[in-house]
Design an enzyme around this catalytic site. Structure first.
Site, PDB file in Angstrom:
ATOM      1  N   ASP A 145       0.802  -1.230   0.000  1.00 48.08           N
ATOM      2  CA  ASP A 145       0.000   0.000   0.000  1.00 48.08           C
ATOM      3  C   ASP A 145       0.834   1.279   0.000  1.00 48.08           C
ATOM      4  O   ASP A 145       0.427   2.313   0.527  1.00 48.08           O
ATOM      5  CB  ASP A 145      -0.959   0.029   1.217  1.00 48.08           C
ATOM      6  CG  ASP A 145      -1.897  -1.160   1.206  1.00 48.08           C
ATOM      7  OD1 ASP A 145      -2.237  -1.624   0.113  1.00 48.08           O
ATOM      8  OD2 ASP A 145      -2.282  -1.612   2.310  1.00 48.08           O
TER       9      ASP A 145
ATOM     10  N   GLY B  47       1.449   3.043  -2.486  1.00 47.58           N
ATOM     11  CA  GLY B  47       0.997   3.970  -3.545  1.00 47.58           C
ATOM     12  C   GLY B  47       1.494   3.526  -4.919  1.00 47.58           C
ATOM     13  O   GLY B  47       1.593   4.338  -5.841  1.00 47.58           O
ATOM     14  N   LYS B  48       1.776   2.226  -5.047  1.00 47.46           N
ATOM     15  CA  LYS B  48       2.320   1.689  -6.310  1.00 47.46           C
ATOM     16  C   LYS B  48       1.396   1.971  -7.487  1.00 47.46           C
ATOM     17  O   LYS B  48       1.846   2.307  -8.578  1.00 47.46           O
ATOM     18  CB  LYS B  48       2.550   0.169  -6.185  1.00 47.46           C
ATOM     19  CG  LYS B  48       3.529  -0.216  -5.096  1.00 47.46           C
ATOM     20  CD  LYS B  48       3.616  -1.720  -4.926  1.00 47.46           C
ATOM     21  CE  LYS B  48       2.371  -2.370  -4.372  1.00 47.46           C
ATOM     22  NZ  LYS B  48       2.025  -1.992  -2.986  1.00 47.46           N
TER      23      LYS B  48
ATOM     24  N   LYS C 260      -0.744   4.387  -8.106  1.00 43.22           N
ATOM     25  CA  LYS C 260      -0.629   5.763  -8.594  1.00 43.22           C
ATOM     26  C   LYS C 260       0.690   5.949  -9.364  1.00 43.22           C
ATOM     27  O   LYS C 260       0.721   6.596 -10.415  1.00 43.22           O
ATOM     28  CB  LYS C 260      -0.683   6.757  -7.423  1.00 43.22           C
ATOM     29  CG  LYS C 260      -0.347   8.150  -7.879  1.00 43.22           C
ATOM     30  CD  LYS C 260      -0.193   9.176  -6.794  1.00 43.22           C
ATOM     31  CE  LYS C 260       0.627  10.326  -7.385  1.00 43.22           C
ATOM     32  NZ  LYS C 260       0.454  11.586  -6.727  1.00 43.22           N
TER      33      LYS C 260
ATOM     34  N   GLY D 210      -4.598  -4.118  -3.858  1.00 42.34           N
ATOM     35  CA  GLY D 210      -5.578  -3.064  -4.102  1.00 42.34           C
ATOM     36  C   GLY D 210      -4.795  -1.834  -4.501  1.00 42.34           C
ATOM     37  O   GLY D 210      -4.159  -1.206  -3.657  1.00 42.34           O
ATOM     38  N   HIS D 211      -4.761  -1.542  -5.787  1.00 44.40           N
ATOM     39  CA  HIS D 211      -3.953  -0.433  -6.295  1.00 44.40           C
ATOM     40  C   HIS D 211      -4.874   0.709  -6.730  1.00 44.40           C
ATOM     41  O   HIS D 211      -5.676   0.563  -7.636  1.00 44.40           O
ATOM     42  CB  HIS D 211      -3.079  -0.906  -7.469  1.00 44.40           C
ATOM     43  CG  HIS D 211      -2.051  -1.918  -7.046  1.00 44.40           C
ATOM     44  ND1 HIS D 211      -1.160  -2.498  -7.908  1.00 44.40           N
ATOM     45  CD2 HIS D 211      -1.775  -2.445  -5.822  1.00 44.40           C
ATOM     46  CE1 HIS D 211      -0.383  -3.337  -7.232  1.00 44.40           C
ATOM     47  NE2 HIS D 211      -0.738  -3.326  -5.968  1.00 44.40           N
TER      48      HIS D 211
ATOM     49  N   ARG E 217       1.892 -28.785  -7.188  1.00 43.89           N
ATOM     50  CA  ARG E 217       1.669 -29.362  -8.524  1.00 43.89           C
ATOM     51  C   ARG E 217       0.270 -29.919  -8.711  1.00 43.89           C
ATOM     52  O   ARG E 217       0.061 -30.972  -9.294  1.00 43.89           O
ATOM     53  CB  ARG E 217       2.754 -30.416  -8.820  1.00 43.89           C
ATOM     54  CG  ARG E 217       4.140 -29.802  -8.839  1.00 43.89           C
ATOM     55  CD  ARG E 217       5.230 -30.789  -8.758  1.00 43.89           C
ATOM     56  NE  ARG E 217       5.254 -31.476  -7.466  1.00 43.89           N
ATOM     57  CZ  ARG E 217       6.149 -32.393  -7.130  1.00 43.89           C
ATOM     58  NH1 ARG E 217       7.093 -32.735  -7.985  1.00 43.89           N
ATOM     59  NH2 ARG E 217       6.112 -32.951  -5.955  1.00 43.89           N
TER      60      ARG E 217
ATOM     61  N   GLN F 221       1.862  -5.992  -3.260  1.00 43.22           N
ATOM     62  CA  GLN F 221       2.297  -6.122  -1.862  1.00 43.22           C
ATOM     63  C   GLN F 221       3.612  -5.346  -1.666  1.00 43.22           C
ATOM     64  O   GLN F 221       3.867  -4.411  -2.399  1.00 43.22           O
ATOM     65  CB  GLN F 221       2.463  -7.604  -1.454  1.00 43.22           C
ATOM     66  CG  GLN F 221       1.148  -8.369  -1.358  1.00 43.22           C
ATOM     67  CD  GLN F 221       0.565  -8.813  -2.687  1.00 43.22           C
ATOM     68  OE1 GLN F 221       1.231  -9.456  -3.468  1.00 43.22           O
ATOM     69  NE2 GLN F 221      -0.681  -8.480  -2.938  1.00 43.22           N
TER      70      GLN F 221
ATOM     71  N   THR G 237       2.804 -12.669   2.538  1.00 49.05           N
ATOM     72  CA  THR G 237       1.950 -13.240   1.508  1.00 49.05           C
ATOM     73  C   THR G 237       2.679 -14.455   0.912  1.00 49.05           C
ATOM     74  O   THR G 237       3.750 -14.834   1.397  1.00 49.05           O
ATOM     75  CB  THR G 237       1.553 -12.183   0.456  1.00 49.05           C
ATOM     76  OG1 THR G 237       0.541 -12.741  -0.391  1.00 49.05           O
ATOM     77  CG2 THR G 237       2.736 -11.713  -0.386  1.00 49.05           C
TER      78      THR G 237
ATOM     79  N   GLY H 126     -10.835  -2.746   3.372  1.00 47.16           N
ATOM     80  CA  GLY H 126     -11.379  -1.647   4.173  1.00 47.16           C
ATOM     81  C   GLY H 126     -10.885  -1.639   5.613  1.00 47.16           C
ATOM     82  O   GLY H 126     -11.268  -0.774   6.409  1.00 47.16           O
TER      83      GLY H 126
ATOM     84  N   ARG I 156      -5.480   0.488   8.583  1.00 44.82           N
ATOM     85  CA  ARG I 156      -4.070   0.102   8.508  1.00 44.82           C
ATOM     86  C   ARG I 156      -3.370   0.547   9.785  1.00 44.82           C
ATOM     87  O   ARG I 156      -3.668   1.608  10.326  1.00 44.82           O
ATOM     88  CB  ARG I 156      -3.402   0.760   7.301  1.00 44.82           C
ATOM     89  CG  ARG I 156      -3.944   0.259   5.967  1.00 44.82           C
ATOM     90  CD  ARG I 156      -3.329   1.026   4.794  1.00 44.82           C
ATOM     91  NE  ARG I 156      -3.874   0.600   3.517  1.00 44.82           N
ATOM     92  CZ  ARG I 156      -4.030   1.409   2.470  1.00 44.82           C
ATOM     93  NH1 ARG I 156      -3.685   2.668   2.543  1.00 44.82           N
ATOM     94  NH2 ARG I 156      -4.537   0.948   1.339  1.00 44.82           N
TER      95      ARG I 156
ATOM     96  N   SER J 171       5.696  12.217  -4.011  1.00 47.21           N
ATOM     97  CA  SER J 171       4.268  12.303  -4.301  1.00 47.21           C
ATOM     98  C   SER J 171       3.629  13.087  -3.161  1.00 47.21           C
ATOM     99  O   SER J 171       3.828  12.788  -1.981  1.00 47.21           O
ATOM    100  CB  SER J 171       3.695  10.890  -4.405  1.00 47.21           C
ATOM    101  OG  SER J 171       2.302  10.934  -4.475  1.00 47.21           O
TER     102      SER J 171
END
Ligand code: GDP
Ligand code: IMO
Ligand code: MG
Length: 421
Positions: free
Chosen positions: A12, A14-15, A17, A39-40, A142, A221, A236, A299, A302, A409
């Site tokens: 999160d 801001g990748k 954007k 979630g980008h 597999r 991620q 992850t 939602g 964070r 940014s």
């Protein structure tokens, strides 16, 4: 040649954007790992869009977007997202491609994710419950089904076989939710997916590189959530670092020209696991409020804290970061002092390294404090407009990391970004 954009923290950053910002100069934007856990967020015509499966270059009419083999794909999420994107007049037949080796997330993968998390009790990972872990397990085990299998006439039989295997596992967890509605949606979405451009991803991308096209690989991620180098087991299930580009797209390492690490000016984490600089106090709450730090996928609020340079330097090392983009600098406008974590006290001993595991030891962040700038920066459009105290903050980070911040940014908007010469 390829440039890679990765998250240098816990996701999160801001990748989305930043990828959208760079995308205009690239021919192909490719996702190489992760799935709908991502979630980008980007803004198109001032409208907020959150992409989970489709690469963030999709709103540029002249880019091709590839979902690479390293991604795990939920057809239901993809269909929904394609419909949103198409409503902006984007022709997905023209600019979206999906690698046939990409593994499919089945409804039972989502069920297994939910069951596994539930069984972990207070030690749960805090998964997004999108079926990521179980799908990657079926890949390495597999067993998994891939996008290319969709055209096999035996697809449904293979699906039923795998579903049965999953059902036996679910019985162990005493998972009893009825997933028939999920399955109905899945098969509807599979029909939709069959009509999209399914390609051999590795030839697709290598042919383009050969032809001199510019490729941007979009990470999902963050480095501290990497399956190998993150805060295991609170991670992850994919390699989120730049190395993941090679096996997630089928390209050779020498094709990578630049690795851009995206970091917030502070730090957040969503889900469980260690977070040394977390602020469980008013300051943390203020960061959450001003930064609107609520998960783009789930939602969830964070967790927030100061920037962690120990973790960031580690991320620069394992990714080979060549340039840094610092996002959300404007969120710090309101703070009188800013703390920067420069080392950890681990069981009383000072260290600037990320330890093997971070749960069984006591980690106390050691901070250096900086004066805030206390003026609004959201409207700044050149380095000259940035406050001196922000420059001091940035200079210190540059020196500590040995890699420079090349972009700042200063707001979520598409043009709120300042290039630093
Ligand atoms: P990603 O997963 O790395 O793409 O990041 P997310 O989209 O999950 O979260 C980043 C959030 O911060 C989104 O709501 C963005 O709109 C927002 N954002 C991105 N850059 C900036 C910035 O410079 N300032 C502010 N205030 N918000 C930003
Ligand atoms: P983007 O791409 C932040 C976190 C989850 C959980 C852990 C494992 O938007 O930066 P998983 O669903 O993968 O089993 O969850 O990883 N997580 C993310 N946190 N941003 C993300 O993606 C994330 N994707 C997964 O919260 O702690
Ligand atoms: Mg996100």
């Amino acid at each position: 040649m390829i440039i890679v954009i990765i998250g240098a923290q816990w996701g999160d950053e801001g990748k989305g954007k930043i990828v959208d910002y760079f995308a205009k100069d690239y021919d192909i934007i490719a996702r190489f790992q992760g799935g709908p856990n991502a979630g980008h967020t980007l803004y198109v015509n001032d409208k907020k869009i959150v992409l989970h499966q489709i690469p963030s270059g999709v709103f540029h009419a002249n880019t091709s977007n590839l979902i690479g083999n390293g991604v795990v794909l939920d057809p239901v999420t993809l269909k929904r997202e394609c419909e949103t994107v198409a409503s902006f007049g984007i022709d997905l037949k023209k600019n979206l491609y999906i690698a046939e080796r990409t593994h499919l997330i089945l409804p039972t993968h989502r069920a297994l994710d939910a069951a596994a998390e539930q069984s972990k009790g207070h030690q749960k990972i805090g998964s997004t419950l999108k079926g990521i872990g179980p799908t990657y397990m079926d890949k390495t085990g597999r067993n998994g089904l891939r996008v290319g299998d969709l055209i096999d006439k035996n697809f449904t039989t293979s699906y039923i076989k795998l579903r049965l295997k999953h059902q036996r596992l679910l019985d162990n967890f005493s998972f009893s939710e009825d997933i028939s509605a999920w399955e109905e949606q899945f098969f509807e979405a599979v029909e939709f997916l069959r009509e999209l451009n399914i390609v051999n991803g590795e030839y697709f991308i290598n042919d383009k590189i050969q032809a001199g096209k510019r490729v941007l690989a979009e990470g999902a991620q963050g480095s501290m959530l990497d399956i190998d180098f993150g805060t295991f087991p609170y991670v992850t299930s994919s390699n989120t670092i730049s190395a993941g580009v090679c096996n997630g797209l089928g390209v050779a390492p020498q094709k990578i020209k630049e690795v851009i690490g995206v970091t917030k000016a502070y730090c957040t984490r969503v889900g469980g696991g260690p977070f040394p600089t977390e602020l469980e106090n008013e300051t943390g709450e203020e960061l959450r409020k001003i930064g609107n730090e609520f998960g783009a996928t789930t939602g969830r609020p964070r967790r927030c804290g100061w920037i962690d340079l120990v973790a960031l330097r580690f991320a620069c090392m394992i990714n080979g970061v060549t340039k840094i983009v610092m996002t959300k600098a404007d969120v710090l406008d309101a703070f009188k002092t800013l703390d920067v974590c420069t080392s950890y006290k681990i069981n009383g001993k000072d260290s600037t390294e990320i330890p093997f595991q971070m749960m069984r030891v006591k980690i106390e962040p050691v901070y250096k404090s900086f004066a805030g700038w206390n003026i609004p920066t959201g409207a700044a459009n050149s380095v000259g407009n940035l406050p001196q105290n922000m420059k001091t903050y940035v200079d210190f980070i540059n020196k500590y990391l040995g890699v420079n911040i090349h972009y700042i940014s200063n707001g979520p908007g598409r043009d709120q970004i300042i290039s630093i010469p």
